[in-house]
Design a protein around this motif. Structure first.
Motif, PDB file in Angstrom:
ATOM      1  N   GLY A  69      22.625  48.513  25.490  1.00  0.00           N
ATOM      2  CA  GLY A  69      23.562  48.207  24.418  1.00  0.00           C
ATOM      3  C   GLY A  69      23.867  49.414  23.568  1.00  0.00           C
ATOM      4  O   GLY A  69      23.514  50.563  23.895  1.00  0.00           O
ATOM      5  N   GLN A 106      29.720  45.104  23.041  1.00  0.00           N
ATOM      6  CA  GLN A 106      29.432  45.028  21.611  1.00  0.00           C
ATOM      7  C   GLN A 106      30.747  45.205  20.845  1.00  0.00           C
ATOM      8  O   GLN A 106      31.697  45.804  21.351  1.00  0.00           O
ATOM      9  CB  GLN A 106      28.440  46.108  21.177  1.00  0.00           C
ATOM     10  CG  GLN A 106      27.150  46.146  21.983  1.00  0.00           C
ATOM     11  CD  GLN A 106      27.248  47.027  23.214  1.00  0.00           C
ATOM     12  OE1 GLN A 106      27.879  48.085  23.179  1.00  0.00           O
ATOM     13  NE2 GLN A 106      26.638  46.598  24.320  1.00  0.00           N
ATOM     14  N   HIS A 132      22.797  45.362  19.730  1.00  0.00           N
ATOM     15  CA  HIS A 132      23.545  46.258  18.836  1.00  0.00           C
ATOM     16  C   HIS A 132      22.655  46.497  17.614  1.00  0.00           C
ATOM     17  O   HIS A 132      22.423  45.577  16.830  1.00  0.00           O
ATOM     18  CB  HIS A 132      24.881  45.622  18.419  1.00  0.00           C
ATOM     19  CG  HIS A 132      25.818  46.587  17.768  1.00  0.00           C
ATOM     20  ND1 HIS A 132      27.056  46.206  17.297  1.00  0.00           N
ATOM     21  CD2 HIS A 132      25.715  47.924  17.521  1.00  0.00           C
ATOM     22  CE1 HIS A 132      27.673  47.268  16.779  1.00  0.00           C
ATOM     23  NE2 HIS A 132      26.880  48.317  16.905  1.00  0.00           N
ATOM     24  N   LEU A 177      28.873  40.284  20.127  1.00  0.00           N
ATOM     25  CA  LEU A 177      28.040  40.595  21.293  1.00  0.00           C
ATOM     26  C   LEU A 177      28.315  39.609  22.421  1.00  0.00           C
ATOM     27  O   LEU A 177      28.347  38.393  22.206  1.00  0.00           O
ATOM     28  CB  LEU A 177      26.557  40.527  20.928  1.00  0.00           C
ATOM     29  CG  LEU A 177      25.945  41.737  20.233  1.00  0.00           C
ATOM     30  CD1 LEU A 177      24.581  41.379  19.673  1.00  0.00           C
ATOM     31  CD2 LEU A 177      25.817  42.899  21.196  1.00  0.00           C
ATOM     32  N   ASN A 222      21.120  42.474  25.791  1.00  0.00           N
ATOM     33  CA  ASN A 222      22.212  43.314  25.293  1.00  0.00           C
ATOM     34  C   ASN A 222      22.103  43.359  23.773  1.00  0.00           C
ATOM     35  O   ASN A 222      22.116  42.307  23.121  1.00  0.00           O
ATOM     36  CB  ASN A 222      23.558  42.734  25.728  1.00  0.00           C
ATOM     37  CG  ASN A 222      24.738  43.417  25.051  1.00  0.00           C
ATOM     38  OD1 ASN A 222      24.677  44.585  24.686  1.00  0.00           O
ATOM     39  ND2 ASN A 222      25.831  42.674  24.897  1.00  0.00           N
TER      40      ASN A 222
END
Length: 424
Positions: free
Chosen positions: A194, A56, A152, A99, A150
């Motif tokens: 993440g 990230q 954020h 990302l 994944n």
């Protein structure tokens, strides 16, 4: 002595695969010189089959994005340079601004990995901006459906409800294309990780820092926002996580192991997490608990942070898993091998066979690849090569030959894409 009937198909044996998951908010930093500890390469026998790497806050300035569009980004190049000599191949990747999600696998597993979809789900600016959100890869491994996400999520202590809303939104948006791909909640495994940005409630800065210093983490677990949400949210409760036996991974002064000494003095928190969810069987009656699907189980070997890395205000977190399964697909769709001796003096012929249900296409192709070996581990030998069959319909490598040698006088030509092809 028991005799084996050669005409009776044998039951596929259970297989055990080791998966290493990495999550790291790199705060726009370039890769450090050494990531062996992060990738378990300093372990004498890491015995890993698959790497899942999620970053990230990669550098996503205009010039950096333009450069990464034309060339491989520095982090992807770094991981490829480190892992390719160890017989790992990048099977898929997806990026959305800061990302990045990468999946590497040992080459012998490629015929049993089918990439179904790679997608981005922005949640910033009401879903129009990718500074927050998720990138995901859906694949089939030995016939089982696996989704890797994944993410954020929004920052700050007060935005917990928004984080949970984004969690639900990301999950809802995993509507993969293709008539045969089930809903993500029917996938055999979801790996979700993440910078989730969950914080520690109620306790003040000094109490949290003293608890961390004395390693009294249990006092903090009860006020961890993700732990609280898992106790209340029915769906989130189905996601498992290992014990938080490592210090909070945020927020550090860069190039140090000191928690935030700036004017803001943010409280330490476990923002960087790895969760997983196994598919559940439907209830047979009200008294029967919901159990994982048969012949498919995941166990956590380790869940740790890596304090030695200081390029970011976050510490990376890794989870190492053992996946045990009974293959639903145990035979490659394609078997292939070189025919005869490959030299410049004769035609280079390939012998291959297809399973009856293989969806062949005129756009399929066979590539010739050099096998890279770790010279420090074994004596230097002549170059070896592999033949790989790529299926356009399945968007995956579906067959790999055994390694073989080409006589020194053989002439090989490199195509514009950098793939080595035999001149026939």
């Amino acid at each position: 002595m028991e005799t084996v009937n050669p005409l009776k198909p044998t039951e596929p044996r259970d297989r055990k695969l080791s998966i290493h998951v990495v999550t790291w908010n790199v705060a726009s930093a370039a890769p450090p010189v050494d990531l062996d500890n992060l990738l378990q390469l300093d372990n004498q026998d890491p015995n890993l089959d698959v790497y899942v790497i999620g970053l990230q806050e990669m550098n996503c300035g205009i010039m950096s994005l333009l450069s990464d569009t034309a060339f491989e980004d520095p982090w992807s190049s770094f991981f490829m340079d480190v892992l390719s000599p160890l017989s790992f191949v990048k099977v898929s990747s997806v990026r959305m601004q800061g990302l990045l999600l990468l999946v590497f696998a040992k080459c012998q597993h490629l015929p049993f990995i089918q990439i179904l979809c790679a997608k981005s789900t922005p949640t910033g600016l009401f879903g129009y901006w990718g500074n927050k959100g998720a990138v995901s890869i859906c694949l089939k491994l030995h016939g089982y459906y696996i989704s890797i996400i994944n993410c954020h999520l929004p920052p700050h202590l007060a935005n917990n409800d928004q984080r949970l809303e984004h969690f639900d939104w990301i999950l809802e948006m995993q509507n993969f294309e293709g008539p045969d791909i089930p809903n993500i909640l029917d996938h055999d495994l979801i790996v979700w990780f993440g910078d989730m940005n969950f914080r520690i409630e109620d306790f003040g800065l000094h109490f949290v820092r003293e608890a961390v210093k004395s390693q009294c983490y249990s006092d903090l677990w009860e006020k961890d926002q993700l732990s609280i949400a898992k106790r209340c949210d029915t769906l989130l409760r189905e996601f498992q996580e290992g014990p938080l036996l490592f210090p909070p991974t945020y927020k550090f002064d860069k190039n140090s192991n000191n928690y935030d000494t700036s004017e803001k003095k943010r409280k330490p928190a476990w923002t960087d997490r790895i969760l997983w969810r196994l598919k559940r069987q439907p209830h047979t009656d009200s008294c029967t608990p919901r159990l994982p699907a048969p012949h498919f189980s995941l166990s956590l070997r380790s869940y740790i942070s890596h304090m030695m890395y200081t390029i970011s205000d976050h510490k990376p977190v890794t989870g190492t898993f053992d996946l045990e399964l009974k293959p639903l697909v145990s035979v490659p769709l394609i078997t292939l091998m070189p025919e005869g001796l490959w030299t410049m003096e004769n035609a280079m012929l390939i012998n291959y066979s297809l399973t009856p249900d293989f969806p062949s296409s005129p756009w399929d192709w066979i590539g010739l690849y050099k096998v890279y070996i770790n010279i420090s581990d074994i004596p230097e030998t002549e170059d070896q090569f592999l033949l790989c069959y790529y299926s356009n319909s399945l968007r995956s490598v579906v067959g790999i030959s055994n390694p073989f040698k080409i006589q020194p006088q053989a002439f090989l030509e490199e195509d514009p894409l950098g793939e080595v092809q035999p001149r026939i």
